[in-house]
Design a protein around this motif. Structure first.
Motif, mmCIF file in Angstrom:
data_model
loop_
_atom_site.group_PDB
_atom_site.id
_atom_site.type_symbol
_atom_site.label_atom_id
_atom_site.label_comp_id
_atom_site.label_asym_id
_atom_site.label_seq_id
_atom_site.Cartn_x
_atom_site.Cartn_y
_atom_site.Cartn_z
ATOM 1 N N LEU A 24 77.170 -45.501 51.135
ATOM 2 C CA LEU A 24 77.316 -44.790 49.963
ATOM 3 C C LEU A 24 76.562 -43.381 50.347
ATOM 4 C CD1 LEU A 24 77.152 -47.443 47.317
ATOM 5 C CD2 LEU A 24 78.899 -45.783 47.736
ATOM 6 N N GLU A 25 75.491 -43.317 51.014
ATOM 7 C CA GLU A 25 74.639 -42.367 51.354
ATOM 8 C C GLU A 25 75.323 -41.260 52.197
ATOM 9 O OE1 GLU A 25 71.082 -43.638 53.167
ATOM 10 O OE2 GLU A 25 70.690 -44.670 51.414
ATOM 11 N N VAL A 26 76.047 -41.848 52.899
ATOM 12 C CA VAL A 26 77.046 -41.000 53.904
ATOM 13 C C VAL A 26 78.261 -40.417 53.244
ATOM 14 C CG1 VAL A 26 78.446 -41.087 56.023
ATOM 15 C CG2 VAL A 26 76.328 -42.310 56.294
ATOM 16 N N GLY A 27 78.602 -41.408 52.395
ATOM 17 C CA GLY A 27 79.853 -40.868 51.464
ATOM 18 C C GLY A 27 79.382 -39.931 50.504
ATOM 19 N N LEU A 28 78.344 -39.814 49.965
ATOM 20 C CA LEU A 28 77.889 -38.901 49.243
ATOM 21 C C LEU A 28 77.705 -37.581 49.857
ATOM 22 C CD1 LEU A 28 76.439 -37.795 46.453
ATOM 23 C CD2 LEU A 28 74.379 -38.568 47.175
ATOM 24 N N ALA A 50 75.142 -25.342 52.841
ATOM 25 C CA ALA A 50 74.304 -24.988 51.613
ATOM 26 C C ALA A 50 74.091 -26.204 50.653
ATOM 27 C CB ALA A 50 75.005 -23.851 51.172
ATOM 28 N N ALA A 51 75.266 -27.003 50.374
ATOM 29 C CA ALA A 51 75.231 -28.164 49.565
ATOM 30 C C ALA A 51 74.524 -29.339 49.993
ATOM 31 C CB ALA A 51 76.823 -28.194 49.187
ATOM 32 N N THR A 52 74.853 -29.614 51.294
ATOM 33 C CA THR A 52 74.181 -30.911 51.679
ATOM 34 C C THR A 52 72.723 -30.834 52.399
ATOM 35 O OG1 THR A 52 75.134 -30.551 54.167
ATOM 36 C CG2 THR A 52 76.369 -31.820 52.350
ATOM 37 N N LEU A 53 72.193 -29.866 52.816
ATOM 38 C CA LEU A 53 70.997 -29.649 53.229
ATOM 39 C C LEU A 53 69.931 -29.889 52.148
ATOM 40 C CD1 LEU A 53 70.722 -26.829 55.869
ATOM 41 C CD2 LEU A 53 70.572 -29.291 56.160
ATOM 42 N N LEU A 56 69.943 -34.016 51.320
ATOM 43 C CA LEU A 56 69.303 -34.385 52.534
ATOM 44 C C LEU A 56 67.815 -34.458 52.577
ATOM 45 C CD1 LEU A 56 71.389 -33.630 55.772
ATOM 46 C CD2 LEU A 56 71.028 -35.612 54.982
ATOM 47 N N VAL A 57 67.161 -33.303 52.172
ATOM 48 C CA VAL A 57 65.975 -32.979 52.038
ATOM 49 C C VAL A 57 65.198 -33.846 50.700
ATOM 50 C CG1 VAL A 57 63.928 -31.355 51.174
ATOM 51 C CG2 VAL A 57 65.718 -30.885 52.879
ATOM 52 N N PHE A 58 66.093 -33.682 49.581
ATOM 53 C CA PHE A 58 65.597 -34.814 48.546
ATOM 54 C C PHE A 58 65.743 -36.191 48.762
ATOM 55 C CE2 PHE A 58 67.113 -37.250 45.080
ATOM 56 C CZ PHE A 58 66.025 -36.917 44.232
ATOM 57 N N TRP A 59 66.678 -36.606 49.599
ATOM 58 C CA TRP A 59 67.028 -37.960 49.962
ATOM 59 C C TRP A 59 65.779 -38.580 50.972
ATOM 60 C CZ3 TRP A 59 70.446 -40.960 47.295
ATOM 61 C CH2 TRP A 59 70.703 -42.229 47.486
#
Length: 148
Positions: A24-28, A50-53, A56-59
């Motif tokens: 699910l994390e990869v899917g997100l 711009a959207a995924t970085l 990734l930092v939050f996760w």
């Protein structure tokens, strides 16, 4: 002593809940990247980055199992499954409804597993002691035997 070793080994084994969470994390991340490519007025790579970085930092800081500032139970599953459901909505927005429904179904399954195993999830926050309990003055053991 052997039961402690068996408990630690069982805790480190991959399980269905952890594998499902990883999927699910990869899917997100993929859903966020697809949404960004579709809707942000930037080149594809820049939009996806711009959207995924930030995600990734939050996760990495607050949601991952080894995060030092990990959000604790019961807030953690609410935040995680809210993000996963958002990923399902993002897939619907980019005209990938089948993937969106699959992600939503997996999110509901993961939420059920988190609720079902809530006692074990709450205990994950308690870390094992970093020293031997039988060591004098509670000091960590050193030397060759400590590496075992």
């Amino acid at each position: 002593m052997d039961s402690q070793v068996d408990d630690r080994a069982a805790a480190q084994r991959p399980n269905a809940k952890g594998a499902l969470s990883f999927v699910l994390e990869v899917g997100l991340l993929c859903a966020t990247g697809l949404w960004a490519i579709e809707f942000l007025p930037l080149p594809r790579f820049a939009a996806a980055a711009a959207a995924t970085l930030p995600l990734l930092v939050f996760w990495g800081l607050f949601m991952s199992p080894r995060a030092r500032r990990r959000i604790r139970w019961p807030a953690h599953p609410f935040v995680a499954h809210g993000l996963f459901a958002t990923g399902a909505v993002l897939l619907h927005l980019v005209d990938r409804p089948v993937l969106g429904w699959i992600m939503l179904g997996l999110t509901l399954l993961s939420a059920y597993l988190a609720w079902r195993h809530r006692g074990a999830s709450a205990a994950e926050g308690a870390r094992p002691p970093r020293h031997r309990p039988d060591a004098p003055d509670g000091r960590r053991s050193g030397g060759r035997r400590a590496a075992r």
